[in-house]
Design a protein around this motif. Sequence first.
Motif, PDB file in Angstrom:
ATOM      1  N   ASN A 112      40.565  55.795  53.213  1.00 19.09           N
ATOM      2  CA  ASN A 112      39.313  55.756  54.000  1.00 19.09           C
ATOM      3  C   ASN A 112      39.372  54.617  55.048  1.00 19.09           C
ATOM      4  O   ASN A 112      40.279  53.785  55.010  1.00 19.09           O
ATOM      5  CB  ASN A 112      38.099  55.634  53.075  1.00 19.09           C
ATOM      6  CG  ASN A 112      37.967  54.257  52.467  1.00 19.09           C
ATOM      7  OD1 ASN A 112      38.934  53.503  52.479  1.00 19.09           O
ATOM      8  ND2 ASN A 112      36.794  53.955  51.952  1.00 19.09           N
ATOM      9  N   PRO A 113      38.415  54.575  56.005  1.00 20.69           N
ATOM     10  CA  PRO A 113      38.497  53.579  57.107  1.00 20.69           C
ATOM     11  C   PRO A 113      38.645  52.151  56.604  1.00 20.69           C
ATOM     12  O   PRO A 113      39.449  51.384  57.128  1.00 20.69           O
ATOM     13  CB  PRO A 113      37.166  53.774  57.843  1.00 20.69           C
ATOM     14  CG  PRO A 113      36.806  55.191  57.571  1.00 20.69           C
ATOM     15  CD  PRO A 113      37.300  55.505  56.200  1.00 20.69           C
ATOM     16  N   ALA A 114      37.887  51.783  55.580  1.00 19.22           N
ATOM     17  CA  ALA A 114      37.946  50.398  55.108  1.00 19.22           C
ATOM     18  C   ALA A 114      39.341  50.077  54.581  1.00 19.22           C
ATOM     19  O   ALA A 114      39.899  49.008  54.855  1.00 19.22           O
ATOM     20  CB  ALA A 114      36.903  50.172  54.019  1.00 19.22           C
ATOM     21  N   TYR A 115      39.899  51.046  53.845  1.00 15.18           N
ATOM     22  CA  TYR A 115      41.228  50.900  53.273  1.00 15.18           C
ATOM     23  C   TYR A 115      42.251  50.724  54.388  1.00 15.18           C
ATOM     24  O   TYR A 115      43.059  49.791  54.403  1.00 15.18           O
ATOM     25  CB  TYR A 115      41.515  52.171  52.444  1.00 15.18           C
ATOM     26  CG  TYR A 115      42.717  52.119  51.529  1.00 15.18           C
ATOM     27  CD1 TYR A 115      43.639  51.070  51.567  1.00 15.18           C
ATOM     28  CD2 TYR A 115      42.936  53.163  50.614  1.00 15.18           C
ATOM     29  CE1 TYR A 115      44.733  51.061  50.720  1.00 15.18           C
ATOM     30  CE2 TYR A 115      44.031  53.158  49.752  1.00 15.18           C
ATOM     31  CZ  TYR A 115      44.932  52.099  49.823  1.00 15.18           C
ATOM     32  OH  TYR A 115      46.017  52.101  48.998  1.00 15.18           O
ATOM     33  N   MET A 116      42.150  51.614  55.421  1.00 18.83           N
ATOM     34  CA  MET A 116      43.088  51.575  56.538  1.00 18.83           C
ATOM     35  C   MET A 116      42.998  50.239  57.283  1.00 18.83           C
ATOM     36  O   MET A 116      43.990  49.589  57.595  1.00 18.83           O
ATOM     37  CB  MET A 116      42.743  52.676  57.571  1.00 18.83           C
ATOM     38  CG  MET A 116      43.178  54.052  57.173  1.00 18.83           C
ATOM     39  SD  MET A 116      42.435  55.228  58.315  1.00 18.83           S
ATOM     40  CE  MET A 116      43.089  54.688  59.850  1.00 18.83           C
ATOM     41  N   LEU A 117      41.750  49.861  57.552  1.00 19.34           N
ATOM     42  CA  LEU A 117      41.522  48.662  58.354  1.00 19.34           C
ATOM     43  C   LEU A 117      42.054  47.421  57.635  1.00 19.34           C
ATOM     44  O   LEU A 117      42.677  46.554  58.232  1.00 19.34           O
ATOM     45  CB  LEU A 117      40.009  48.520  58.626  1.00 19.34           C
ATOM     46  CG  LEU A 117      39.636  47.549  59.741  1.00 19.34           C
ATOM     47  CD1 LEU A 117      40.313  47.925  61.057  1.00 19.34           C
ATOM     48  CD2 LEU A 117      38.125  47.516  59.940  1.00 19.34           C
ATOM     49  N   ARG A 118      41.789  47.387  56.313  1.00 18.61           N
ATOM     50  CA  ARG A 118      42.244  46.227  55.547  1.00 18.61           C
ATOM     51  C   ARG A 118      43.769  46.127  55.587  1.00 18.61           C
ATOM     52  O   ARG A 118      44.328  45.052  55.808  1.00 18.61           O
ATOM     53  CB  ARG A 118      41.756  46.337  54.111  1.00 18.61           C
ATOM     54  CG  ARG A 118      41.791  44.978  53.407  1.00 18.61           C
ATOM     55  CD  ARG A 118      41.204  45.022  52.025  1.00 18.61           C
ATOM     56  NE  ARG A 118      41.739  46.100  51.205  1.00 18.61           N
ATOM     57  CZ  ARG A 118      41.088  47.208  50.857  1.00 18.61           C
ATOM     58  NH1 ARG A 118      39.833  47.373  51.287  1.00 18.61           N
ATOM     59  NH2 ARG A 118      41.639  48.132  50.118  1.00 18.61           N
ATOM     60  N   GLU A 119      44.418  47.265  55.473  1.00 12.57           N
ATOM     61  CA  GLU A 119      45.891  47.309  55.522  1.00 12.57           C
ATOM     62  C   GLU A 119      46.417  46.841  56.866  1.00 12.57           C
ATOM     63  O   GLU A 119      47.296  45.994  56.958  1.00 12.57           O
ATOM     64  CB  GLU A 119      46.335  48.769  55.331  1.00 12.57           C
ATOM     65  CG  GLU A 119      46.620  49.113  53.907  1.00 12.57           C
ATOM     66  CD  GLU A 119      48.050  49.637  53.788  1.00 12.57           C
ATOM     67  OE1 GLU A 119      48.282  50.723  54.327  1.00 12.57           O
ATOM     68  OE2 GLU A 119      48.896  48.925  53.202  1.00 12.57           O
ATOM     69  N   MET A 120      45.768  47.426  57.926  1.00 10.29           N
ATOM     70  CA  MET A 120      46.218  47.094  59.285  1.00 10.29           C
ATOM     71  C   MET A 120      45.988  45.603  59.554  1.00 10.29           C
ATOM     72  O   MET A 120      46.839  44.910  60.105  1.00 10.29           O
ATOM     73  CB  MET A 120      45.442  47.963  60.293  1.00 10.29           C
ATOM     74  CG  MET A 120      45.928  47.862  61.711  1.00 10.29           C
ATOM     75  SD  MET A 120      45.279  46.431  62.527  1.00 10.29           S
ATOM     76  CE  MET A 120      43.566  46.869  62.721  1.00 10.29           C
ATOM     77  N   MET A 121      44.811  45.099  59.115  1.00  5.95           N
ATOM     78  CA  MET A 121      44.480  43.696  59.373  1.00  5.95           C
ATOM     79  C   MET A 121      45.468  42.761  58.686  1.00  5.95           C
ATOM     80  O   MET A 121      45.853  41.730  59.222  1.00  5.95           O
ATOM     81  CB  MET A 121      43.075  43.381  58.873  1.00  5.95           C
ATOM     82  CG  MET A 121      41.974  43.868  59.800  1.00  5.95           C
ATOM     83  SD  MET A 121      40.393  43.721  58.972  1.00  5.95           S
ATOM     84  CE  MET A 121      39.277  43.911  60.319  1.00  5.95           C
ATOM     85  N   GLN A 122      45.841  43.182  57.502  1.00  5.97           N
ATOM     86  CA  GLN A 122      46.785  42.347  56.746  1.00  5.97           C
ATOM     87  C   GLN A 122      48.137  42.294  57.475  1.00  5.97           C
ATOM     88  O   GLN A 122      48.689  41.218  57.685  1.00  5.97           O
ATOM     89  CB  GLN A 122      46.973  42.937  55.355  1.00  5.97           C
ATOM     90  CG  GLN A 122      47.549  41.906  54.418  1.00  5.97           C
ATOM     91  CD  GLN A 122      47.570  42.440  52.978  1.00  5.97           C
ATOM     92  OE1 GLN A 122      46.860  43.406  52.637  1.00  5.97           O
ATOM     93  NE2 GLN A 122      48.364  41.815  52.145  1.00  5.97           N
ATOM     94  N   ASP A 123      48.607  43.511  57.909  1.00  6.04           N
ATOM     95  CA  ASP A 123      49.886  43.551  58.632  1.00  6.04           C
ATOM     96  C   ASP A 123      49.803  42.736  59.924  1.00  6.04           C
ATOM     97  O   ASP A 123      50.707  41.972  60.258  1.00  6.04           O
ATOM     98  CB  ASP A 123      50.246  45.003  58.990  1.00  6.04           C
ATOM     99  CG  ASP A 123      50.567  45.822  57.729  1.00  6.04           C
ATOM    100  OD1 ASP A 123      50.711  45.184  56.656  1.00  6.04           O
ATOM    101  OD2 ASP A 123      50.664  47.064  57.834  1.00  6.04           O
ATOM    102  N   TYR A 124      48.682  42.948  60.627  1.00  2.00           N
ATOM    103  CA  TYR A 124      48.494  42.282  61.917  1.00  2.00           C
ATOM    104  C   TYR A 124      48.471  40.766  61.735  1.00  2.00           C
ATOM    105  O   TYR A 124      49.069  40.001  62.498  1.00  2.00           O
ATOM    106  CB  TYR A 124      47.193  42.767  62.553  1.00  2.00           C
ATOM    107  CG  TYR A 124      47.107  42.478  64.035  1.00  2.00           C
ATOM    108  CD1 TYR A 124      47.744  43.326  64.958  1.00  2.00           C
ATOM    109  CD2 TYR A 124      46.411  41.375  64.520  1.00  2.00           C
ATOM    110  CE1 TYR A 124      47.669  43.062  66.313  1.00  2.00           C
ATOM    111  CE2 TYR A 124      46.336  41.111  65.868  1.00  2.00           C
ATOM    112  CZ  TYR A 124      46.960  41.958  66.767  1.00  2.00           C
ATOM    113  OH  TYR A 124      46.894  41.704  68.100  1.00  2.00           O
TER     114      TYR A 124
END
Length: 512
Positions: A112-124
């Motif tokens: 879901n969006p929150a899951y995706m965003l958290r992953e992307m933010m962590q990588d970023y």
Amino acid sequence: MTVVEASHGVPGPAKINKAVLRYAVLALLGWSVLLSASLAWNLDRQREVTLELVRNTAYAHFNKDVAYRMWASNHGGVYVPPTEKTPPSPWLSHIPDRDIVTASGRKLTLMNPAYMLREMMQDYGELYGIKGRIVGIVYLNPNNKADPWEEEAIRQFAAGTLSEKQEISEIDGTPHLRLFRPFLMEESCQKCHGHLGFKNGDVRGGIGVSVSLAPYLESERRVISTITSTHAVLWLLGVIAIVLAARRSQGRLLDAHRMTMSLQEKNKALESSNAELEAFAYVSSHDLREPLRNITSFSTLLTRRLDQRLDGDEREMLAIVSDAAQRMDELVRDLLELSRVGRDGEPFSPVDLGKAMAMAQKSLRVQIESSSAVITPPDAWPTVLENLGELSRVFMNLIANAIKYRGKETPEIRIACKQAPDGNWRLEFHDNGIGIEPGLGYEERIFGLFQRLHKRNEFGGGTGIGLTISRKIIERHGGSIWAESAGQDKGTVFFVTLPKGNFDAGAKTASK
Ligand code: ADP
């Protein structure tokens, strides 16, 4: 260096040096204050620029996160192959389609969006050091729990008292700018979070980014060092300019002082030689009169004794000797009078000018009566600071001349008295006499010693000293005297100005 102190109000070198030093110190202080203020302003401005840069970077990242999340929620999340890093989310187990198998048998799990965003933010964050967070007070994944700072902000967002929160705080020992904004419940969120009880439009939580200030502070340090060194160089140049200007002014003032001193010395020498000359003129004129009197009386005596024995030529020669002696006596008498001006030691005192005129008219009674001269006084006479005897001598000269140099008509002398805008008095003696031929400089020449415009035997003779004495007296009173004439037979006007003086009681009615 010899220190010559102030003389006759002229500041001496010590005073000049002190004054120049005072002005130089003041200028240095002013320059230092100005540059310090400029430096402070520039540094403050630079700090604002740094913060502005960090803030803009934070907004750029924040907007990118929001857009990313929006994209994901608009698609209702995305299906990805489950991996060790991204296993099926236990927080989405309530969604029936969380795990699906494609027709070809591939397993996919819902992100879901929150899951995706958290992953992307962590990588970023790991890649670029910009950390992002998406958090809430009510959450599915405990990793999304807001910290106390964020929780406080979310409550304020929900209460409508805050729309954005910013703060500079230490994260891992480095200053960071934290930017935090609310995110609202939308229809697309209901699929995963609907069961948590939020309605569309409710504050669901917050999205934040934190940007490290370290690189910005580093470039700020470089700019600050440039600004500071520029100011230091400017300050130094200013100090050099002030010191040079002070030295130059000091040199000029000292030169001016030296010139003034030498002028004063020359003036003193001139004054004393003038005084000596005046004393000499006084003594010699006084002493000359004695032998002159002897010549006159002995030539008269000789003429009387030798009466019958003298022939015509001899008699004439003796008469010439006696005449010459008499004329010389007149000249010496007038010279004596000229050298006496200002020697009577009488201090100036306030005197009604009408009184001076009355004295003059009294002395000229015979001439006035014999010529039937008509004298018209002004409406009022002022009181000025004067030497009564000397001013009455001037009035006497002017009235006597107006009678002496009369034309064919009965002499008429009209006196006017006016006050100039600066308060000084101006007297005018208008006569209807022979006038002065204009354009030849005679109006000024007649004030010179022994200067006459007529032959010795015309207009009853004269020595040509009267106007010289008058000018000396008037200038001694701080005034001036000059003559103007419209031309021959058109009368002459003599102007006399006298300073008002601070005792002045104004004009009084003319004494009759
Ligand atoms: P003095 O009258 O003894 O000659 P002054 O110094 O009084 O000496 O005058 C200088 C000359 O100025 C006179 O010889 C005369 O030529 C001229 N002068 C003076 N007063 C008048 C006047 N009111 N009108 C025309 N000429 C004048």
